[in-house]
Scaffold this motif. Sequence first.
Motif, PDB file in Angstrom:
ATOM      1  N   GLN A 161      84.581  82.160  45.440  1.00 36.89           N
ATOM      2  CA  GLN A 161      83.305  81.357  45.861  1.00 36.89           C
ATOM      3  C   GLN A 161      82.347  80.689  45.266  1.00 36.89           C
ATOM      4  N   VAL A 162      82.442  80.320  43.940  1.00 43.41           N
ATOM      5  CA  VAL A 162      81.364  79.427  43.372  1.00 43.41           C
ATOM      6  C   VAL A 162      82.311  78.812  43.474  1.00 43.41           C
ATOM      7  N   ALA A 163      83.773  78.487  43.374  1.00 43.68           N
ATOM      8  CA  ALA A 163      84.588  77.915  42.696  1.00 43.68           C
ATOM      9  C   ALA A 163      84.826  76.922  44.737  1.00 43.68           C
ATOM     10  N   ASP A 164      85.100  77.234  45.585  1.00 41.79           N
ATOM     11  CA  ASP A 164      84.991  76.348  46.846  1.00 41.79           C
ATOM     12  C   ASP A 164      84.145  75.184  47.306  1.00 41.79           C
ATOM     13  N   PRO A 165      84.851  73.712  47.273  1.00 39.17           N
ATOM     14  CA  PRO A 165      83.699  73.204  48.045  1.00 39.17           C
ATOM     15  C   PRO A 165      82.417  73.248  48.533  1.00 39.17           C
ATOM     16  N   ARG A 166      82.708  73.611  49.340  1.00 38.86           N
ATOM     17  CA  ARG A 166      81.579  74.074  50.362  1.00 38.86           C
ATOM     18  C   ARG A 166      80.905  75.282  50.055  1.00 38.86           C
ATOM     19  N   SER A 167      80.606  75.307  49.432  1.00 36.86           N
ATOM     20  CA  SER A 167      79.456  76.971  48.821  1.00 36.86           C
ATOM     21  C   SER A 167      78.351  75.788  47.675  1.00 36.86           C
ATOM     22  N   LEU A 168      77.616  75.911  48.859  1.00 34.74           N
ATOM     23  CA  LEU A 168      75.915  74.789  48.449  1.00 34.74           C
ATOM     24  C   LEU A 168      74.939  75.394  47.814  1.00 34.74           C
ATOM     25  N   LEU A 169      74.285  75.471  46.989  1.00 34.31           N
ATOM     26  CA  LEU A 169      72.610  75.869  46.963  1.00 34.31           C
ATOM     27  C   LEU A 169      72.200  74.840  47.951  1.00 34.31           C
ATOM     28  N   ALA A 170      72.209  74.722  48.853  1.00 32.21           N
ATOM     29  CA  ALA A 170      71.008  73.709  50.040  1.00 32.21           C
ATOM     30  C   ALA A 170      70.114  73.841  49.679  1.00 32.21           C
ATOM     31  N   LEU A 171      69.960  72.440  49.732  1.00 36.43           N
ATOM     32  CA  LEU A 171      68.249  71.923  49.648  1.00 36.43           C
ATOM     33  C   LEU A 171      67.711  71.521  51.419  1.00 36.43           C
ATOM     34  N   ARG A 172      68.651  71.039  52.377  1.00 36.65           N
ATOM     35  CA  ARG A 172      68.299  70.499  53.469  1.00 36.65           C
ATOM     36  C   ARG A 172      69.125  71.306  54.204  1.00 36.65           C
ATOM     37  N   VAL A 173      68.500  71.568  56.023  1.00 34.91           N
ATOM     38  CA  VAL A 173      69.103  71.902  57.083  1.00 34.91           C
ATOM     39  C   VAL A 173      69.241  71.107  58.112  1.00 34.91           C
ATOM     40  N   ASN A 174      70.337  70.559  58.854  1.00 36.99           N
ATOM     41  CA  ASN A 174      69.865  69.754  59.995  1.00 36.99           C
ATOM     42  C   ASN A 174      69.108  68.636  59.563  1.00 36.99           C
ATOM     43  N   GLY A 175      69.280  67.874  58.372  1.00 38.06           N
ATOM     44  CA  GLY A 175      68.910  66.260  58.358  1.00 38.06           C
ATOM     45  C   GLY A 175      67.132  66.898  58.141  1.00 38.06           C
ATOM     46  N   ALA A 176      66.769  67.741  57.426  1.00 39.11           N
ATOM     47  CA  ALA A 176      65.619  68.008  57.468  1.00 39.11           C
ATOM     48  C   ALA A 176      65.364  69.033  56.276  1.00 39.11           C
ATOM     49  N   ASP A 177      63.992  68.381  55.591  1.00 37.33           N
ATOM     50  CA  ASP A 177      63.973  70.330  53.621  1.00 37.33           C
ATOM     51  C   ASP A 177      63.954  71.834  55.293  1.00 37.33           C
TER      52      ASP A 177
END
Length: 424
Positions: free
Chosen positions: A373-389
């Motif tokens: 899961q860590v290595a998957d390039p789509r695994s994110l520490l997400a900061l925004r969703v749908n263009g907004a914080d």
Amino acid sequence: MREHPPPGPFRPEFWRSPLRGPWLTSVFGIVLLVGIPILAITGLLSYAAYNPRLPGNDITPGKGLLGFYLFDWPTHPVWLYRLTQGVHVTLGLTLVPVLLAKLWSVIHKLFAWPPARSPAEAVERASLLLLVGGAVFEFVTGILNIQLFYVFPFSFYPAHLYGAWIFLAAFVVHVAFKLPRMISALRSRGFRRELRTGLADTHPEPPDPDALVAPDPAAPTMSRRGLLAFVGGGSMLMFGLSVGQTIDGPLRRTALLAPHGRVYGPGPNDFQVNKTAADVGVDMAGMGPQWQLTLIGPHPVRLSRTDLLAMPLYTYRLPIACVEGWSTEQTWTGVRLADLARLAGAAVGGVDVFVRSLQMGGVFSHASLSARQVADPRSLLALRVNGADLSLNHGFPARIMVPNAPGVHNTKWVRQLDFLPADS
């Protein structure tokens, strides 16, 4: 001298419905014979999706051999957990009317007297009690969990797991006893012909060795066709009121059985929330400029949200799905977990990550993610969703977003990531 049964439901003449019989019971039984294994498989897949071998993930630590699984949960296809858990919950709700009808068709067997006439019958009766009790327990606790209505004095997760294995063992024994008779009963009359039979031509089935047919049936007030339509209509109603929570679009408005309502937040953040910040004691006081993310690895690092936004950001459209059955697909933007691992001096592909939340306490205030899961390039520490914080309820200032992970492992309000060597 033959012993007389106790009065009331223990006497065969108490049960007088002219509709009960092997054919009707077998029709309900064949539906459950298809549906229950699907529920079992999707339930076990849900257990595997939690990667219970990783630290902090196993919420049934006393399970022993009952918690086996044969593979690490994959990160692709990204919709797999959404599909399996959506099927598990929606199918479970859809089968409730069928289960109730099946129990109604054989309820008098629970009161048979004497309880057993032979060792084989004793085994069958014991399996029947475990089957009925297990089915009721699993469906009732599952539905209460969907609605987050925890009125039972025990933890849902281990109880549901242990109950499932007891129920499945009784189910296998029951099928082994009854499958030949069920097939014979289904062949005894045509389904289409029964659907064309009205009330005036509805008659009791012939007497059977299992005593499913009433010995002194009353006059019918409903045809078998009407009963099947009633049960089928109930199942379709349950399906229609629940399937929308797993599908984005107009059908979400029909999900009246969804546990959290249908409006969740403003603008781009208007999608499902499992627990709000207020529910877990998180507020904006600790989310201002003083908030920092701690990375633990060979080279520990502390990062502000401004630091994170200055790093390469990536955007992916990923679903998020919860064990209660709801799911939604949104567009997430954030920093790759792999990049954060490298920043902390960890070798991507060889480290798991232990995620800690600002939420203090609770089973899911932390979670472990696998090296895959860590290595998957789509695994994110997400900061925004749908263009907004992110909104506070959706995890501001930062949350985990991993493809195909259970929703509770997409930890919100992240404060620390511990990159640890993966077990080989």
